[in-house]
Motif scaffolding. Structure first.
Motif, PDB file in Angstrom:
ATOM      1  N   ILE A  61      -5.083 -13.389 -20.381  1.00 22.74           N
ATOM      2  CA  ILE A  61      -4.669 -12.624 -19.205  1.00 22.74           C
ATOM      3  C   ILE A  61      -5.886 -12.390 -18.321  1.00 22.74           C
ATOM      4  O   ILE A  61      -6.930 -11.960 -18.802  1.00 22.74           O
ATOM      5  N   THR A  62      -5.756 -12.681 -17.032  1.00 20.00           N
ATOM      6  CA  THR A  62      -6.856 -12.482 -16.090  1.00 20.00           C
ATOM      7  C   THR A  62      -6.348 -11.812 -14.827  1.00 20.00           C
ATOM      8  O   THR A  62      -5.289 -12.195 -14.298  1.00 20.00           O
ATOM      9  N   ALA A 112      -8.397 -10.602 -20.816  1.00 26.09           N
ATOM     10  CA  ALA A 112      -8.087 -10.332 -22.220  1.00 26.09           C
ATOM     11  C   ALA A 112      -7.669 -11.626 -22.902  1.00 26.09           C
ATOM     12  O   ALA A 112      -7.073 -12.502 -22.280  1.00 26.09           O
ATOM     13  N   VAL A 113      -8.010 -11.741 -24.179  1.00 20.38           N
ATOM     14  CA  VAL A 113      -7.563 -12.845 -25.028  1.00 20.38           C
ATOM     15  C   VAL A 113      -6.881 -12.213 -26.235  1.00 20.38           C
ATOM     16  O   VAL A 113      -7.514 -11.492 -27.013  1.00 20.38           O
ATOM     17  N   ILE A 114      -5.582 -12.469 -26.373  1.00 14.44           N
ATOM     18  CA  ILE A 114      -4.760 -11.792 -27.377  1.00 14.44           C
ATOM     19  C   ILE A 114      -4.059 -12.837 -28.244  1.00 14.44           C
ATOM     20  O   ILE A 114      -3.498 -13.805 -27.713  1.00 14.44           O
ATOM     21  N   PRO A 115      -4.069 -12.696 -29.571  1.00 12.31           N
ATOM     22  CA  PRO A 115      -3.337 -13.655 -30.420  1.00 12.31           C
ATOM     23  C   PRO A 115      -1.865 -13.734 -30.022  1.00 12.31           C
ATOM     24  O   PRO A 115      -1.230 -12.716 -29.719  1.00 12.31           O
ATOM     25  N   THR A 116      -1.330 -14.938 -29.983  1.00  8.56           N
ATOM     26  CA  THR A 116       0.079 -15.137 -29.652  1.00  8.56           C
ATOM     27  C   THR A 116       0.925 -14.970 -30.907  1.00  8.56           C
ATOM     28  O   THR A 116       0.768 -15.704 -31.883  1.00  8.56           O
ATOM     29  N   TYR A 168       3.578  -7.083 -21.515  1.00  8.03           N
ATOM     30  CA  TYR A 168       4.083  -5.933 -20.752  1.00  8.03           C
ATOM     31  C   TYR A 168       3.276  -4.669 -21.063  1.00  8.03           C
ATOM     32  O   TYR A 168       2.899  -3.917 -20.149  1.00  8.03           O
ATOM     33  N   GLU A 169       3.007  -4.431 -22.338  1.00  9.45           N
ATOM     34  CA  GLU A 169       2.242  -3.245 -22.719  1.00  9.45           C
ATOM     35  C   GLU A 169       0.836  -3.283 -22.136  1.00  9.45           C
ATOM     36  O   GLU A 169       0.294  -2.240 -21.741  1.00  9.45           O
ATOM     37  N   TYR A 170       0.256  -4.465 -22.054  1.00 12.85           N
ATOM     38  CA  TYR A 170      -1.100  -4.584 -21.507  1.00 12.85           C
ATOM     39  C   TYR A 170      -1.125  -4.293 -20.011  1.00 12.85           C
ATOM     40  O   TYR A 170      -2.067  -3.676 -19.499  1.00 12.85           O
ATOM     41  N   LEU A 171      -0.066  -4.693 -19.314  1.00 12.64           N
ATOM     42  CA  LEU A 171      -0.070  -4.606 -17.858  1.00 12.64           C
ATOM     43  C   LEU A 171       0.673  -3.397 -17.288  1.00 12.64           C
ATOM     44  O   LEU A 171       0.588  -3.130 -16.084  1.00 12.64           O
ATOM     45  N   LYS A 172       1.382  -2.653 -18.116  1.00 12.13           N
ATOM     46  CA  LYS A 172       2.306  -1.643 -17.591  1.00 12.13           C
ATOM     47  C   LYS A 172       1.627  -0.550 -16.776  1.00 12.13           C
ATOM     48  O   LYS A 172       2.254   0.026 -15.874  1.00 12.13           O
ATOM     49  N   ASP A 173       0.373  -0.248 -17.043  1.00  9.24           N
ATOM     50  CA  ASP A 173      -0.318   0.802 -16.291  1.00  9.24           C
ATOM     51  C   ASP A 173      -1.307   0.234 -15.277  1.00  9.24           C
ATOM     52  O   ASP A 173      -2.150   0.960 -14.739  1.00  9.24           O
ATOM     53  N   LYS A 174      -1.213  -1.060 -15.013  1.00  7.23           N
ATOM     54  CA  LYS A 174      -2.147  -1.705 -14.100  1.00  7.23           C
ATOM     55  C   LYS A 174      -1.466  -2.039 -12.773  1.00  7.23           C
ATOM     56  O   LYS A 174      -0.243  -2.129 -12.691  1.00  7.23           O
ATOM     57  N   ASP A 175      -2.282  -2.220 -11.754  1.00  5.85           N
ATOM     58  CA  ASP A 175      -1.784  -2.586 -10.440  1.00  5.85           C
ATOM     59  C   ASP A 175      -1.450  -4.075 -10.436  1.00  5.85           C
ATOM     60  O   ASP A 175      -2.351  -4.914 -10.553  1.00  5.85           O
ATOM     61  N   VAL A 176      -0.177  -4.398 -10.319  1.00  4.42           N
ATOM     62  CA  VAL A 176       0.262  -5.791 -10.341  1.00  4.42           C
ATOM     63  C   VAL A 176       0.934  -6.104  -9.011  1.00  4.42           C
ATOM     64  O   VAL A 176       2.101  -5.778  -8.797  1.00  4.42           O
ATOM     65  N   GLN A 177       0.188  -6.741  -8.129  1.00  5.74           N
ATOM     66  CA  GLN A 177       0.752  -7.138  -6.835  1.00  5.74           C
ATOM     67  C   GLN A 177       1.492  -8.459  -6.962  1.00  5.74           C
ATOM     68  O   GLN A 177       2.510  -8.679  -6.308  1.00  5.74           O
TER      69      GLN A 177
END
Length: 253
Positions: free
Chosen positions: A14-15, A27-31, A40-49
Protein backbone atom coordinates in the motif's frame (compact mmCIF):
# COMPACT_ATOMS: atom_id res chain seq x y z
CA UNK A 1 -4.09 11.66 -0.79
CA UNK A 2 -3.85 9.22 -3.67
CA UNK A 3 -3.48 5.54 -2.84
CA UNK A 4 -2.24 2.50 -4.69
CA UNK A 5 -2.96 -1.02 -3.44
CA UNK A 6 -1.07 -3.95 -4.95
CA UNK A 7 -2.51 -7.24 -3.69
CA UNK A 8 0.09 -9.88 -4.50
CA UNK A 9 0.05 -13.58 -3.76
CA UNK A 10 2.46 -13.22 -0.83
CA UNK A 11 2.30 -9.58 0.25
CA UNK A 12 -0.05 -6.65 -0.17
CA UNK A 13 1.68 -3.33 -0.77
CA UNK A 14 0.00 0.00 0.00
CA UNK A 15 1.39 3.41 -0.98
CA UNK A 16 0.01 6.89 -0.49
CA UNK A 17 1.23 9.95 -2.39
CA UNK A 18 0.35 13.63 -2.10
CA UNK A 19 -0.41 16.26 -4.74
CA UNK A 20 3.33 16.72 -5.30
CA UNK A 21 3.67 13.01 -6.10
CA UNK A 22 5.71 12.51 -2.94
CA UNK A 23 5.41 9.21 -1.06
CA UNK A 24 4.00 9.97 2.38
CA UNK A 25 2.70 6.57 3.50
CA UNK A 26 3.60 2.96 2.74
CA UNK A 27 3.03 -0.53 4.07
CA UNK A 28 3.88 -4.13 3.20
CA UNK A 29 1.39 -6.59 4.71
CA UNK A 30 1.24 -10.41 4.33
CA UNK A 31 -1.61 -11.46 2.05
CA UNK A 32 -4.04 -13.69 3.92
CA UNK A 33 -7.78 -14.42 3.90
CA UNK A 34 -10.16 -11.43 3.75
CA UNK A 35 -7.37 -9.15 2.59
CA UNK A 36 -9.88 -6.52 1.51
CA UNK A 37 -10.91 -6.12 5.16
CA UNK A 38 -7.27 -5.73 6.21
CA UNK A 39 -6.76 -3.01 3.60
CA UNK A 40 -9.95 -1.31 4.79
CA UNK A 41 -8.72 -1.29 8.39
CA UNK A 42 -5.42 0.25 7.30
CA UNK A 43 -7.07 3.02 5.30
CA UNK A 44 -10.27 3.73 7.25
CA UNK A 45 -8.85 6.69 9.20
CA UNK A 46 -6.78 8.09 6.34
CA UNK A 47 -7.54 10.73 3.74
CA UNK A 48 -8.44 8.83 0.57
CA UNK A 49 -9.14 11.10 -2.38
CA UNK A 50 -8.59 8.35 -4.93
CA UNK A 51 -7.52 4.72 -4.84
CA UNK A 52 -6.40 2.42 -7.65
CA UNK A 53 -5.84 -1.33 -7.18
CA UNK A 54 -3.52 -3.72 -9.01
CA UNK A 55 -2.13 -7.22 -8.52
CA UNK A 56 -3.84 -10.60 -8.32
CA UNK A 57 -6.35 -9.39 -5.75
CA UNK A 58 -7.24 -6.12 -7.48
CA UNK A 59 -10.83 -7.11 -8.25
CA UNK A 60 -11.43 -7.92 -4.59
CA UNK A 61 -10.32 -4.39 -3.73
CA UNK A 62 -12.37 -2.96 -6.60
CA UNK A 63 -15.48 -4.64 -5.22
CA UNK A 64 -14.80 -3.51 -1.64
CA UNK A 65 -13.96 0.13 -2.41
CA UNK A 66 -15.59 0.69 -5.83
CA UNK A 67 -12.22 1.90 -7.11
CA UNK A 68 -10.52 1.69 -10.53
CA UNK A 69 -8.08 -1.14 -11.30
CA UNK A 70 -5.06 -1.38 -13.61
CA UNK A 71 -2.90 -4.29 -14.70
CA UNK A 72 0.33 -5.17 -12.90
CA UNK A 73 2.27 -4.44 -16.09
CA UNK A 74 0.93 -0.89 -16.32
CA UNK A 75 1.45 -0.31 -12.60
CA UNK A 76 5.05 -1.52 -12.63
CA UNK A 77 5.85 0.56 -15.70
CA UNK A 78 4.57 3.72 -13.99
CA UNK A 79 6.38 2.84 -10.77
CA UNK A 80 9.69 2.25 -12.53
CA UNK A 81 9.43 5.53 -14.45
CA UNK A 82 8.72 7.31 -11.15
CA UNK A 83 12.02 6.07 -9.70
CA UNK A 84 14.22 6.53 -12.74
CA UNK A 85 13.25 8.21 -16.00
CA UNK A 86 16.16 6.51 -17.80
CA UNK A 87 15.04 2.94 -17.05
CA UNK A 88 13.86 1.17 -20.19
CA UNK A 89 13.51 -2.42 -18.92
CA UNK A 90 12.01 -3.78 -15.70
CA UNK A 91 12.65 -7.27 -14.36
CA UNK A 92 10.13 -8.07 -11.64
CA UNK A 93 10.21 -11.15 -9.42
CA UNK A 94 7.15 -11.62 -7.27
CA UNK A 95 5.89 -14.44 -5.12
CA UNK A 96 3.74 -16.07 -7.79
CA UNK A 97 5.06 -14.77 -11.09
CA UNK A 98 7.98 -13.13 -12.84
CA UNK A 99 7.79 -10.57 -15.60
CA UNK A 100 9.99 -8.48 -17.86
CA UNK A 101 8.56 -5.18 -19.11
CA UNK A 102 9.91 -3.02 -21.93
CA UNK A 103 9.16 0.66 -21.18
CA UNK A 104 8.30 3.36 -23.70
CA UNK A 105 10.20 6.24 -22.08
CA UNK A 106 7.15 8.08 -20.74
CA UNK A 107 5.78 5.85 -17.99
CA UNK A 108 4.07 3.31 -20.24
CA UNK A 109 5.16 0.02 -21.80
CA UNK A 110 5.49 -1.36 -25.29
CA UNK A 111 5.97 -5.08 -24.63
CA UNK A 112 6.34 -7.62 -21.85
CA UNK A 113 6.93 -11.28 -21.08
CA UNK A 114 5.44 -13.05 -18.08
CA UNK A 115 5.86 -16.40 -16.34
CA UNK A 116 2.99 -17.36 -14.06
CA UNK A 117 2.76 -21.05 -14.92
CA UNK A 118 5.09 -22.60 -12.34
CA UNK A 119 6.57 -21.59 -8.99
CA UNK A 120 10.03 -22.75 -10.11
CA UNK A 121 10.55 -19.36 -11.77
CA UNK A 122 9.21 -17.21 -8.93
CA UNK A 123 10.07 -15.92 -5.49
CA UNK A 124 7.94 -18.64 -3.92
CA UNK A 125 10.48 -21.26 -4.96
CA UNK A 126 13.20 -19.32 -3.15
CA UNK A 127 11.06 -19.33 0.00
CA UNK A 128 10.33 -23.05 -0.33
CA UNK A 129 14.02 -23.85 -0.84
CA UNK A 130 15.15 -21.70 2.08
CA UNK A 131 12.61 -23.37 4.36
CA UNK A 132 13.68 -26.83 3.16
CA UNK A 133 17.30 -25.98 4.01
CA UNK A 134 16.35 -24.55 7.41
CA UNK A 135 17.64 -21.07 6.55
CA UNK A 136 16.19 -17.61 7.08
CA UNK A 137 15.73 -15.67 3.85
CA UNK A 138 18.34 -13.07 4.84
CA UNK A 139 21.01 -15.77 5.23
CA UNK A 140 19.81 -17.73 2.21
CA UNK A 141 19.96 -14.60 0.01
CA UNK A 142 23.70 -14.13 0.63
CA UNK A 143 25.06 -17.62 1.22
CA UNK A 144 25.62 -18.29 -2.47
CA UNK A 145 28.50 -15.80 -2.51
CA UNK A 146 30.50 -18.43 -0.58
CA UNK A 147 29.91 -21.21 -3.13
CA UNK A 148 32.93 -23.03 -4.57
CA UNK A 149 30.95 -25.09 -7.09
CA UNK A 150 28.40 -23.97 -9.69
CA UNK A 151 25.63 -26.51 -9.15
CA UNK A 152 22.71 -26.70 -11.57
CA UNK A 153 19.04 -27.14 -10.69
CA UNK A 154 17.58 -28.16 -14.04
CA UNK A 155 13.92 -29.01 -13.33
CA UNK A 156 11.34 -26.59 -14.73
CA UNK A 157 8.76 -27.71 -12.16
CA UNK A 158 8.92 -26.46 -8.56
CA UNK A 159 8.05 -29.90 -7.15
CA UNK A 160 10.84 -31.65 -9.05
CA UNK A 161 13.25 -28.78 -8.42
CA UNK A 162 12.62 -29.18 -4.69
CA UNK A 163 13.36 -32.90 -5.09
CA UNK A 164 16.70 -31.96 -6.69
CA UNK A 165 17.48 -29.79 -3.67
CA UNK A 166 16.66 -32.66 -1.32
CA UNK A 167 18.94 -34.98 -3.34
CA UNK A 168 21.79 -32.48 -3.14
CA UNK A 169 21.32 -32.21 0.62
CA UNK A 170 21.41 -36.03 0.88
CA UNK A 171 24.69 -36.04 -1.05
CA UNK A 172 26.16 -33.65 1.56
CA UNK A 173 26.66 -30.80 -0.90
CA UNK A 174 27.52 -27.63 0.97
CA UNK A 175 24.77 -25.11 1.76
CA UNK A 176 26.49 -22.32 -0.24
CA UNK A 177 26.75 -24.56 -3.32
CA UNK A 178 23.09 -25.57 -3.09
CA UNK A 179 22.11 -21.93 -2.65
CA UNK A 180 24.10 -21.11 -5.77
CA UNK A 181 22.20 -23.72 -7.80
CA UNK A 182 18.81 -22.55 -6.56
CA UNK A 183 19.48 -18.88 -7.28
CA UNK A 184 21.06 -19.63 -10.64
CA UNK A 185 17.96 -21.54 -11.74
CA UNK A 186 15.85 -18.42 -11.10
CA UNK A 187 18.45 -16.14 -12.72
CA UNK A 188 18.50 -18.40 -15.77
CA UNK A 189 14.74 -18.13 -16.27
CA UNK A 190 14.67 -14.37 -15.71
CA UNK A 191 17.60 -13.70 -18.01
CA UNK A 192 16.07 -15.84 -20.77
CA UNK A 193 12.96 -13.66 -20.63
CA UNK A 194 14.99 -10.43 -20.54
CA UNK A 195 17.34 -11.30 -23.41
CA UNK A 196 14.48 -10.86 -25.86
CA UNK A 197 14.74 -7.13 -25.20
CA UNK A 198 18.54 -6.89 -25.26
CA UNK A 199 20.76 -5.25 -26.45
CA UNK A 200 18.28 -2.41 -27.06
CA UNK A 201 17.82 -1.90 -23.32
CA UNK A 202 20.44 0.30 -21.67
CA UNK A 203 19.04 0.77 -18.16
CA UNK A 204 17.56 -2.18 -16.26
CA UNK A 205 15.63 -2.01 -12.99
CA UNK A 206 15.07 -5.07 -10.77
CA UNK A 207 11.85 -4.88 -8.76
CA UNK A 208 9.63 -7.00 -6.53
CA UNK A 209 10.60 -8.89 -3.40
CA UNK A 210 13.24 -10.76 -5.39
CA UNK A 211 15.17 -7.51 -5.84
CA UNK A 212 15.94 -7.57 -2.11
CA UNK A 213 18.09 -10.66 -2.76
CA UNK A 214 21.69 -9.50 -3.40
CA UNK A 215 22.96 -12.83 -4.76
CA UNK A 216 20.12 -13.10 -7.26
CA UNK A 217 20.89 -9.59 -8.51
CA UNK A 218 24.56 -10.58 -8.84
CA UNK A 219 23.74 -13.65 -10.92
CA UNK A 220 21.35 -11.69 -13.15
CA UNK A 221 24.04 -9.13 -13.86
CA UNK A 222 26.48 -11.93 -14.64
CA UNK A 223 24.11 -13.62 -17.08
CA UNK A 224 22.95 -10.42 -18.78
CA UNK A 225 26.42 -8.83 -18.72
CA UNK A 226 24.82 -5.54 -17.68
CA UNK A 227 24.57 -3.64 -14.41
CA UNK A 228 21.14 -3.67 -12.81
CA UNK A 229 19.56 -0.98 -10.65
CA UNK A 230 17.46 -1.63 -7.55
CA UNK A 231 15.28 1.12 -6.10
CA UNK A 232 15.06 1.83 -2.39
CA UNK A 233 11.50 0.45 -2.44
CA UNK A 234 11.55 -2.52 -4.84
CA UNK A 235 8.49 -4.21 -3.34
CA UNK A 236 6.35 -1.08 -3.70
CA UNK A 237 6.77 -0.64 -7.45
CA UNK A 238 3.25 -1.78 -8.31
CA UNK A 239 1.48 0.12 -5.54
CA UNK A 240 3.39 3.31 -6.37
CA UNK A 241 2.39 2.96 -10.01
CA UNK A 242 -1.24 2.44 -8.98
CA UNK A 243 -1.14 5.53 -6.74
CA UNK A 244 0.28 7.57 -9.62
CA UNK A 245 -2.52 6.30 -11.84
CA UNK A 246 -5.01 7.52 -9.23
CA UNK A 247 -3.38 10.95 -9.21
CA UNK A 248 -3.61 11.10 -13.01
CA UNK A 249 -7.30 10.18 -12.92
CA UNK A 250 -8.02 13.04 -10.54
CA UNK A 251 -6.08 15.48 -12.71
CA UNK A 252 -8.26 14.57 -15.68
CA UNK A 253 -11.55 15.11 -13.87
Amino acid sequence: MYWGVDVGSTYTKITGIDENEEIIDEAVIPTIINQDEIVYEYLKDKDVQMMVATGYGRYMIEKKFSCPVISEIKAHAKGAYFFDKEVDLVIDLGGQDSKVIKLDGSGGFVDFRMNDKCAAGTGKFLEIAATRMGLKMEEFASLGFDADKELTISSMCAVFAESEVISLMAKKESAPNICYGIHDSIASRLSSMAKRFLPKSNSILFSGGGALNPFLKHLLEKRLEKSIKVSNRPQLMGSIGAALAGYEICQEI
